[in-house]
Design a protein around this motif. Sequence first.
Motif, PDB file in Angstrom:
ATOM      1  N   ASN A 160     -28.977  25.589  -0.506  1.00  0.00           N
ATOM      2  CA  ASN A 160     -29.619  25.943   0.779  1.00  0.00           C
ATOM      3  C   ASN A 160     -30.686  24.918   1.202  1.00  0.00           C
ATOM      4  OD1 ASN A 160     -31.821  26.536  -0.765  1.00  0.00           O
ATOM      5  ND2 ASN A 160     -31.868  28.723  -0.296  1.00  0.00           N
ATOM      6  N   ASN A 161     -30.631  23.737   0.569  1.00  0.00           N
ATOM      7  CA  ASN A 161     -31.469  22.603   1.003  1.00  0.00           C
ATOM      8  C   ASN A 161     -32.968  22.914   1.007  1.00  0.00           C
ATOM      9  OD1 ASN A 161     -29.064  21.183   1.429  1.00  0.00           O
ATOM     10  ND2 ASN A 161     -28.884  22.035   3.499  1.00  0.00           N
ATOM     11  N   THR A 162     -33.399  23.522  -0.086  1.00  0.00           N
ATOM     12  CA  THR A 162     -34.833  23.804  -0.200  1.00  0.00           C
ATOM     13  C   THR A 162     -35.396  23.257  -1.513  1.00  0.00           C
ATOM     14  OG1 THR A 162     -34.410  25.976  -1.193  1.00  0.00           O
ATOM     15  CG2 THR A 162     -34.771  25.927   1.195  1.00  0.00           C
ATOM     16  N   ARG A 181     -38.584  23.830  -4.303  1.00  0.00           N
ATOM     17  CA  ARG A 181     -39.408  24.936  -4.768  1.00  0.00           C
ATOM     18  C   ARG A 181     -40.388  24.464  -5.840  1.00  0.00           C
ATOM     19  NH1 ARG A 181     -35.861  29.402  -4.303  1.00  0.00           N
ATOM     20  NH2 ARG A 181     -34.939  29.191  -2.237  1.00  0.00           N
ATOM     21  N   TRP A 219     -39.899  25.117   0.501  1.00  0.00           N
ATOM     22  CA  TRP A 219     -39.901  24.299   1.714  1.00  0.00           C
ATOM     23  C   TRP A 219     -38.467  23.868   2.052  1.00  0.00           C
ATOM     24  CZ3 TRP A 219     -43.172  23.477  -2.425  1.00  0.00           C
ATOM     25  CH2 TRP A 219     -44.548  23.572  -2.189  1.00  0.00           C
ATOM     26  N   LYS A 220     -38.192  23.669   3.323  1.00  0.00           N
ATOM     27  CA  LYS A 220     -36.960  22.980   3.696  1.00  0.00           C
ATOM     28  C   LYS A 220     -37.088  21.530   3.233  1.00  0.00           C
ATOM     29  CE  LYS A 220     -33.908  24.565   5.625  1.00  0.00           C
ATOM     30  NZ  LYS A 220     -32.780  25.320   4.956  1.00  0.00           N
ATOM     31  N   GLN A 221     -35.968  20.902   2.962  1.00  0.00           N
ATOM     32  CA  GLN A 221     -36.005  19.540   2.440  1.00  0.00           C
ATOM     33  C   GLN A 221     -35.888  18.489   3.536  1.00  0.00           C
ATOM     34  OE1 GLN A 221     -32.320  19.773   0.028  1.00  0.00           O
ATOM     35  NE2 GLN A 221     -31.600  18.039   1.239  1.00  0.00           N
ATOM     36  N   THR A 222     -36.411  17.316   3.258  1.00  0.00           N
ATOM     37  CA  THR A 222     -36.254  16.169   4.159  1.00  0.00           C
ATOM     38  C   THR A 222     -36.288  14.898   3.313  1.00  0.00           C
ATOM     39  OG1 THR A 222     -37.077  15.131   6.191  1.00  0.00           O
ATOM     40  CG2 THR A 222     -38.743  15.872   4.644  1.00  0.00           C
ATOM     41  N   ASP A 256     -40.438  19.644   3.577  1.00  0.00           N
ATOM     42  CA  ASP A 256     -40.684  19.566   5.024  1.00  0.00           C
ATOM     43  C   ASP A 256     -41.343  20.891   5.436  1.00  0.00           C
ATOM     44  OD1 ASP A 256     -40.648  18.606   7.581  1.00  0.00           O
ATOM     45  OD2 ASP A 256     -38.513  18.921   7.916  1.00  0.00           O
ATOM     46  N   LYS A 257     -40.712  21.644   6.312  1.00  0.00           N
ATOM     47  CA  LYS A 257     -41.278  22.910   6.810  1.00  0.00           C
ATOM     48  C   LYS A 257     -41.454  23.931   5.673  1.00  0.00           C
ATOM     49  CE  LYS A 257     -40.243  26.509  10.113  1.00  0.00           C
ATOM     50  NZ  LYS A 257     -39.177  27.310  10.702  1.00  0.00           N
ATOM     51  N   HIS A 279     -34.860  22.218  -7.017  1.00  0.00           N
ATOM     52  CA  HIS A 279     -34.246  21.814  -5.753  1.00  0.00           C
ATOM     53  C   HIS A 279     -32.960  22.595  -5.617  1.00  0.00           C
ATOM     54  CE1 HIS A 279     -32.150  18.427  -3.246  1.00  0.00           C
ATOM     55  NE2 HIS A 279     -32.476  19.474  -2.504  1.00  0.00           N
ATOM     56  N   VAL A 312     -41.206  27.373   4.108  1.00  0.00           N
ATOM     57  CA  VAL A 312     -40.313  28.512   4.388  1.00  0.00           C
ATOM     58  C   VAL A 312     -40.980  29.829   4.002  1.00  0.00           C
ATOM     59  CG1 VAL A 312     -38.066  29.571   3.907  1.00  0.00           C
ATOM     60  CG2 VAL A 312     -38.274  27.075   4.022  1.00  0.00           C
TER      61      VAL A 312
END
Lengths: 172, 172
Positions: B57-59, B61, B92-95, B107-108, B53, B110
């Motif tokens: 950059n809030n992603t 992996r 991915w972007k995080q949520t 989330d999305k 994590h 990347v």
Amino acid sequence: MKHSSLTQLAFLLFSTSLMTPALAANNMPVQKSPNGIELPAQYQDWRLISQSHRVDNNTLRTILGNDIAVEAARNNNTHPWPKGSILAKLVWKQTPEEHWPSAIAPDKFVHVEFMIKDKEKYKATGGWGYARWLGLEQKPYGLNTDFAQECVACHTPVKDNDYVFTRPAKLP
Amino acid sequence: MKHSSLTQLAFLLFSTSLMTPALAANNMPVQKSPNGIELPAQYQDWRLISQSHRVDNNTLRTILGNDIAVEAARNNNTHPWPKGSILAKLVWKQTPEEHWPSAIAPDKFVHVEFMIKDKEKYKATGGWGYARWLGLEQKPYGLNTDFAQECVACHTPVKDNDYVFTRPAKLP
């Protein structure tokens, strides 16, 4: 030995290997969960469903699935998950990556926990069988079958998502 | 059609399916990376190496590996990684998870990026071939072959770890 006997022997050896319980890191056989669930063999090789980072208890989690679960996840067929789906959640304590400290990475292995879908067999626990094994030694969690009520209580807020918190990660 | 011709046809169809480029979410063939690397087929089905994590950059992996890489990781044979190892990092972007907001989930999508070990073939980039494809449409990253110098520069601080940031997650 006749050919047919050789075939029978090969089959016996093959069947026995399938029946051998999984081994823990110390090469001891892994014990069943108190509710009778056996540790699924080679779950470490299952395919990816999703991952998460629980910032409330500083753990990282990878969610893997058996073939039925992965096919369901990738075909958006998880309401409900099909019979025979197994979700495995592997949990580690977190640690910063040595050379990139803002990347949080897995450290000590905490446990692996499973949800096994079978509406009839696991009717008493909402259609899912729950089990957890602790640490690299894979010690079964729970003193008796009551432990699964903890799991059900925790998962009840996501009853409308077939009791599953995980949403499969989007994949190309 | 004779049996041998049928066999040849079956073989041809099988070979052709292996040569077909991977398809993106929009069913378009995925283009090669500017350095000539092709998107590895079915990398989504590879086995787990680790996860992370990146809070900078809030992603989130997940790091998967091909069979050579996974065998190396599980046998602690990664100094150096053997020839043919491929590491795939899915980002991915995080949520927050809807019903457990202190669990951070993907989330999305990347991008997915790869490191392919071949000391001779990728001598100019430290023994690893680098490639990245963006988004669900899997658009190759980089305008020309120079892009890989970015990858090398970023990975040079972990030269002593064979240019790899990831340390394989501990597994039972």
